[in-house]
Design a protein around this motif. Structure first.
Motif, mmCIF file in Angstrom:
data_model
loop_
_atom_site.group_PDB
_atom_site.id
_atom_site.type_symbol
_atom_site.label_atom_id
_atom_site.label_comp_id
_atom_site.label_asym_id
_atom_site.label_seq_id
_atom_site.Cartn_x
_atom_site.Cartn_y
_atom_site.Cartn_z
ATOM 1 N N GLU A 102 25.027 22.576 55.150
ATOM 2 C CA GLU A 102 25.690 23.599 54.339
ATOM 3 C C GLU A 102 25.224 25.006 54.694
ATOM 4 O OE1 GLU A 102 28.056 23.256 51.911
ATOM 5 O OE2 GLU A 102 28.171 21.105 52.255
ATOM 6 N N ARG A 151 27.870 26.548 36.472
ATOM 7 C CA ARG A 151 28.731 26.547 37.660
ATOM 8 C C ARG A 151 29.215 27.960 37.990
ATOM 9 N NH1 ARG A 151 33.778 22.556 38.815
ATOM 10 N NH2 ARG A 151 32.395 21.557 40.296
ATOM 11 N N ARG A 152 29.641 28.698 36.998
ATOM 12 C CA ARG A 152 30.121 30.064 37.246
ATOM 13 C C ARG A 152 29.008 30.952 37.798
ATOM 14 N NH1 ARG A 152 34.954 32.043 33.430
ATOM 15 N NH2 ARG A 152 36.295 30.262 33.835
ATOM 16 N N GLU A 155 28.460 29.900 41.434
ATOM 17 C CA GLU A 155 29.572 30.363 42.268
ATOM 18 C C GLU A 155 29.527 31.876 42.472
ATOM 19 O OE1 GLU A 155 32.999 28.696 40.286
ATOM 20 O OE2 GLU A 155 32.792 26.788 41.368
ATOM 21 N N THR A 160 27.633 26.407 45.186
ATOM 22 C CA THR A 160 28.458 25.390 44.539
ATOM 23 C C THR A 160 27.577 24.544 43.635
ATOM 24 O OG1 THR A 160 28.169 23.854 46.388
ATOM 25 C CG2 THR A 160 30.141 25.209 46.416
ATOM 26 N N CYS A 162 27.868 20.765 41.666
ATOM 27 C CA CYS A 162 28.681 19.566 41.457
ATOM 28 C C CYS A 162 27.851 18.498 40.752
ATOM 29 C CB CYS A 162 29.263 19.061 42.768
ATOM 30 S SG CYS A 162 28.059 18.722 44.044
#
Length: 185
Positions: A102, A151-152, A155, A160, A162
C-alpha cells in the motif's frame, strides 16, 4: 486453532519526505493511545496488547485526527471483546507496521474472542448511526457513530479504514493470557 474475532485495518499517510511538511510517527501516537486504552481496558476487566514495528517511517498525517480515530476504534473493540473460551480476560490487540504493497503505515486492531460479525454488520458498520447485532443485543453504550467518525478522520489523511472478520494474530493469542496490558515492544 484460530481464535475468532474481527479486525479493523487502518492505512495512514504517504511517506514523509518533503521539506517543511511535519512528520508524524504513527508508533508514537499508538503508544499514547495504548497508554490511555490500557487504563480503560483495565477498568472494564480487559487487556490491551500491542506490537509495533520500530522501523515504521514517518508519514504526513494529523496527530489529532489519528489520535481520535484510534481512540474510537480501540473503544469500540473494548466494548465488544469477549473472554476467551475457558475463562480469562477479554482482549484487544493492536499492531503497527509498514505495508509495502500500500505504501502506507498499517495499523490493525483486533477485537479478540468475539464471534464473527454477520455480513450485514460488516457492510453497514460505517453507516451513520448503525449499530450491529451485538450492540443491539447488549447494554453497551453507543450511538453508532464511532467507526464512521474514525473512517472520515482516516480518509481525511489519505488513508483507509476497513473492518473484516479475522483470526487473532498468533503473538496476541499467545500473550492474551498474561493478564497485563503492554504498551508495545
Amino acid at each position: 486453532g484460530e481464535v475468532a474475532g474481527e479486525v479493523v485495518s487502518l492505512f495512514v499517510g504517504e511517506v514523509a519526505g518533503e521539506v517543511g511538511v511535519p512528520v508524524l510517527f504513527v508508533t508514537d501516537v499508538l503508544r499514547e493511545a495504548c497508554s490511555v486504552g490500557a487504563a480503560v481496558a483495565s477498568s472494564r476487566g480487559a487487556q490491551l496488547l500491542a506490537l509495533f514495528d520500530e522501523e515504521v517511517p514517518g508519514v504526513r498525517a494529523s496527530e489529532r485526527a489519528l489520535r481520535e480515530a484510534l481512540a474510537n476504534v480501540i473503544d469500540n473493540g473494548l466494548k465488544y471483546a469477549r473472554p476467551p473460551p475457558g475463562g480469562g480476560e477479554p482482549c484487544v490487540s493492536l499492531s503497527c507496521r509498514w505495508c509495502e504493497e500500500e505504501g502506507k503505515v498499517l495499523t490493525e486492531v483486533w477485537n479478540s474472542f468475539s464471534p464473527p460479525l454477520p455480513d450485514e454488520d460488516l457492510r453497514r458498520a460505517f453507516e451513520w448511526g448503525y449499530r450491529g447485532a451485538a450492540a443491539r443485543k447488549s447494554d453497551a453504550e453507543g450511538t453508532g457513530l464511532g467507526l464512521q467518525i474514525a473512517r472520515r478522520l482516516v480518509e481525511s489523511m489519505g488513508g483507509t479504514l476497513c473492518l473484516h472478520n479475522a483470526p487473532m494474530p498468533g503473538w496476541a493469542a499467545a500473550e492474551s493470557g498474561a493478564g497485563a496490558a503492554r504498551r508495545g515492544r
